[in-house]
Scaffold this active site. Structure first.
Site: not given
Ligand code: MN
Ligand code: MN
Length: 280
Positions: A118, A248, A251, A257, A267, A271
């Site tokens: 999940h 970061d 990303e 983003d 951010q 980040e």
């Molecule tokens: Mn799980």
């Molecule tokens: Mn970002």
């Protein structure tokens, strides 16, 4: 006629309008889960099959048709999503995908040595039976090494829910990238005759906010953000804290983003940070 002497059609319109006004559902049921941003600019456009937005009442995701898994899944968690509904365990194909797309099935991972992992967990949606059942759609799953799913990942899921009892709400975004993992059998790159990619890495970002309104604007440089990037490998350590990275870094690895609805100046500070808080 009725007690207001209105024609039936007019009465029906009024009743519909009133029931809409009085409906206790959240004011943004289809965008609640993207409050902190849409990491890939996904849209429900069938001509973009590798970045296809599925926006459900329970979570939102970008589906990658050719990998047979989501690229990311995003959801809001607050106390209203939790209740006493039982785990439904009704793993099944998501028949809301566009016509003609392959639908990964509840047994597509069978015998592979990978769990149906999940993304939005069952235990984050226990308010009603339908909301719990929605987490068992295969568009919410990735092939996940059992030790990662059942221990490392589960430990962070459980820790995340502990914030609810201390007056918080949470935004969670997670996903998978790369190709090739080692489950309980062996290294594999795909399942289900090549229709499902086994990702190499699974990442998650957890944003913890005191319960309130206008959430994206309340994220500040002191907001706790937990980000992890884990190997899809059954030799993984069960301590999720060892896999903490900056937003970061995720990303850079994924090209997404994250937290794009948070003010850019915030951010930029948040980040770069790697969480050092408690892990249980
Ligand atoms: Mn799980
Ligand atoms: Mn970002």
């Amino acid at each position: 006629m009725n007690k207001f002497n209105l024609p039936a059609a007019v009465a029906l319109l009024l009743a519909t309008a009133c029931s809409t006004t009085n409906d206790p559902v959240p004011t943004q049921p289809l965008t609640e889960h993207l409050t902190l941003g849409n990491p890939s600019g996904a849209t429900a456009d069938v001509s973009q099959p590798t970045n296809y937005l599925l926006s459900k009442p329970q979570y939102a995701l970008s589906y990658h048709r050719d990998r047979g898994i989501p690229t990311w899944v995003s959801w809001h968690l607050d106390a209203s999503w939790r209740g006493s509904a039982a785990r439904q365990d009704d793993f099944r194909a998501d028949n809301t995908l566009p016509a003609g797309w392959y639908q990964v099935g509840g047994s597509s991972y069978s015998g592979s040595g990978f769990d149906r992992g999940h993304q939005c967990p069952s235990a984050d949606r226990t308010n009603t039976v339908p909301d719990n059942s929605a987490t068992f759609l295969m568009t919410n799953m990735v092939p996940q090494a059992p030790r990662n799913n059942q221990q490392t990942w589960a430990n962070l899921e459980n820790y995340t829910r502990t914030f609810l009892s201390s007056g918080n709400e949470i935004y969670i975004i997670c996903g998978a990238y790369g190709q090739g993992g080692t489950g309980s059998n062996s290294f594999q790159t795909t399942l289900d005759q090549g229709r499902v990619t086994v990702p190499a890495r699974l990442w998650k970002v957890v944003v913890v906010l005191p319960t309130g309104d206008n959430d994206a604007t309340r994220v500040s440089s002191s907001t706790r953000i937990i980000a992890i990037d884990t190997p899809n490998d059954n030799t993984i350590n069960t301590d999720w804290g060892q896999y903490r990275v900056s937003v970061d870094a995720i990303e850079a690895a994924t090209g997404l983003d994250l937290l794009s609805a948070v003010p850019v100046a915030v951010q930029q500070v948040l980040e770069t940070r790697v969480d050092e808080g408690p892990t249980q």
